[in-house]
Design an enzyme around this catalytic site. Structure first.
Site, short mmCIF file in Angstrom:
data_model
loop_
_atom_site.label_atom_id
_atom_site.label_comp_id
_atom_site.label_asym_id
_atom_site.label_seq_id
_atom_site.Cartn_x
_atom_site.Cartn_y
_atom_site.Cartn_z
N ASP A 118 0.82 -1.21 0.00
CA ASP A 118 0.00 0.00 0.00
C ASP A 118 0.86 1.26 0.00
OD1 ASP A 118 -3.00 1.04 0.85
OD2 ASP A 118 -1.44 2.24 1.76
N LEU A 178 -5.15 2.07 -0.65
CA LEU A 178 -4.97 1.25 -1.85
C LEU A 178 -5.29 -0.21 -1.58
CD1 LEU A 178 -1.82 2.81 -3.55
CD2 LEU A 178 -4.24 3.32 -3.85
N ASP A 179 -4.91 -0.72 -0.43
CA ASP A 179 -5.28 -2.10 -0.10
C ASP A 179 -6.80 -2.25 -0.06
OD1 ASP A 179 -2.79 -3.27 0.13
OD2 ASP A 179 -2.58 -2.82 2.25
N MET A 180 -7.45 -1.41 0.71
CA MET A 180 -8.90 -1.53 0.86
C MET A 180 -9.61 -1.18 -0.44
SD MET A 180 -8.83 -2.48 4.02
CE MET A 180 -10.16 -2.22 5.19
N GLY A 219 -9.21 -4.00 -2.95
CA GLY A 219 -10.11 -5.09 -2.56
C GLY A 219 -11.54 -4.82 -2.97
#
Length: 375
Positions: free
Chosen positions: A145, A173-175, A178
């Protein structure tokens, strides 16, 4: 206890997902599908998902692991071995969706490429989430991220004007990636319902970052001016950002002239409405520092709670600056029931946010806690 009848009628009930992703981004996509009713089986390597060891830990789980693996079960498969690959392919026989976050060369080495798996099952939805995308010079480069926030410019526009670039305080960015993975899977399921055909759904941290800085790309092409850091303020609106009160900061967001006029009336500063330096949004942005001085002359006479209630309930977007943990006692959080009971008596985690969607007034429940490490 969750309402079992509600679970049986969740949008994705009856759908089976094999989630072979790890860390944060991919598992969060799987958690969204699980929240919506899918049976999601987490496929871990014998070494276990690295997110189990992220701090703070909770036995063989962690704060992050609880969040991105709720509502799943877990099995352990060595996908590097021929036996493990055969076991996975057997599981795929009655699986609708397969999620991975492996680099392209790893998928090839493990014989788990979309082409290979969709020959076995043409209706399979193959969802792959990577760092930089599946093509291009950086497709095999690992990323997290923070590193992708740097690459895509998010860090550059985050922080105070005269400070260094900083990482956004949540894993955007991770969330976000996803979420895109889950959205892509849902769209592919609609297509499959119409055609019977599966799809390869791809997203990445890099593409998500590019999407999140859309405004800055557009603004640069229009103005020719390089992007800057504005702290809590915004280059497009004014007044916008943090303002000092008697006992702390509030965040004010004014998006048009009508709201600005309303703010000035409520502060008994009607003179600012017709002041040539503040009469338009463009002029307010250009004279933001001077406008701050004028507004804070009034704001410092009362506390943050007073202004949040006085202004907010009369049509001006404004609120106090709180800590994330304050949500645990927030009356609004209680009213919309965003924090759901976490069904695990062995954990100190008692509430976590559910999926931020309600169906006919009800939010999908947290049916099961994140799984312990499989044997």
């Amino acid at each position: 206890m969750y309402n079992k009848s509600l679970f049986e009628h969740l949008p994705l009930s009856g759908l089976k997902v094999l989630d072979a992703t790890s860390n944060i981004a991919g598992p969060f996509g799987g958690a969204i599908l699980a929240d919506l009713g899918a049976e999601v089986i987490k496929v871990e390597t014998p070494a276990g998902d690295a997110s189990r060891t992220m701090t703070p830990q909770d036995g063989d789980r962690s704060a992050y692991f609880h969040i991105v693996n709720r509502n799943k079960s877990a099995i352990s498969i060595d996908l590097k071995s021929a036996e493990g690959q055969a076991e996975l392919k057997k599981l795929l026989a009655d699986t609708d969706v397969f999620l991975t976050n492996f680099l392209p060369e790893r998928l090839t080495a493990m014989h788990l490429t979309p082409d290979e798996l969709m020959k076995i099952k043409p209706g399979l939805i193959f969802g792959n989430l990577s760092s930089y995308g599946s093509s291009g010079p950086d497709s095999s480069v690992p990323g997290y991220d923070a590193t992708l926030q740097g690459r895509t410019g998010i860090m550059h526009v985050t922080g105070e004007p005269h400070g260094k670039p900083v990482r956004a305080g949540v894993s955007v960015l991770d969330m976000g990636a996803g979420m895109w993975l889950a959205i892509g899977v849902l769209a592919a399921l609609v297509k499959r319902a119409e055609t019977g055909l599966g799809s390869v759904v791809e997203t990445s941290l890099y593409e998500t970052g590019a999407s999140w800085v859309s405004y800055h790309l557009s603004a640069f092409q229009l103005s020719g001016k390089p992007s800057e850091r504005f702290g809590a303020s915004h280059p497009a609106f004014g007044p916008y950002g943090l303002y000092q009160t008697l006992d702390g900061d509030i965040c004010i967001g004014v998006g048009n002239d009508n709201i600005f006029s309303k703010l000035c009336v409520l502060l008994h500063r009607e003179d600012l409405i017709t002041n040539p330096q503040f009469v338009t949004n463009t002029s307010r942005v250009a004279n933001a520092a001077l406008l701050r001085i004028e507004l804070e002359k009034v704001l410092v006479t009362q506390g943050a709670k007073h202004w949040a209630e006085h202004l907010g309930r009369q049509g001006v977007p404004v609120d106090r600056v709180s800590k994330p943990e304050d949500l645990l006692n927030d009356l609004q959080a209680q009213a919309v029931e965003i924090l759901l009971p976490y069904p695990d008596e062995t954990s100190k985690v008692k509430k976590i946010p559910g999926v931020p969607i309600r169906f006919n007034g009800e939010r999908p429940p947290i049916r099961n806690s994140a799984p312990h490490r499989p044997n």
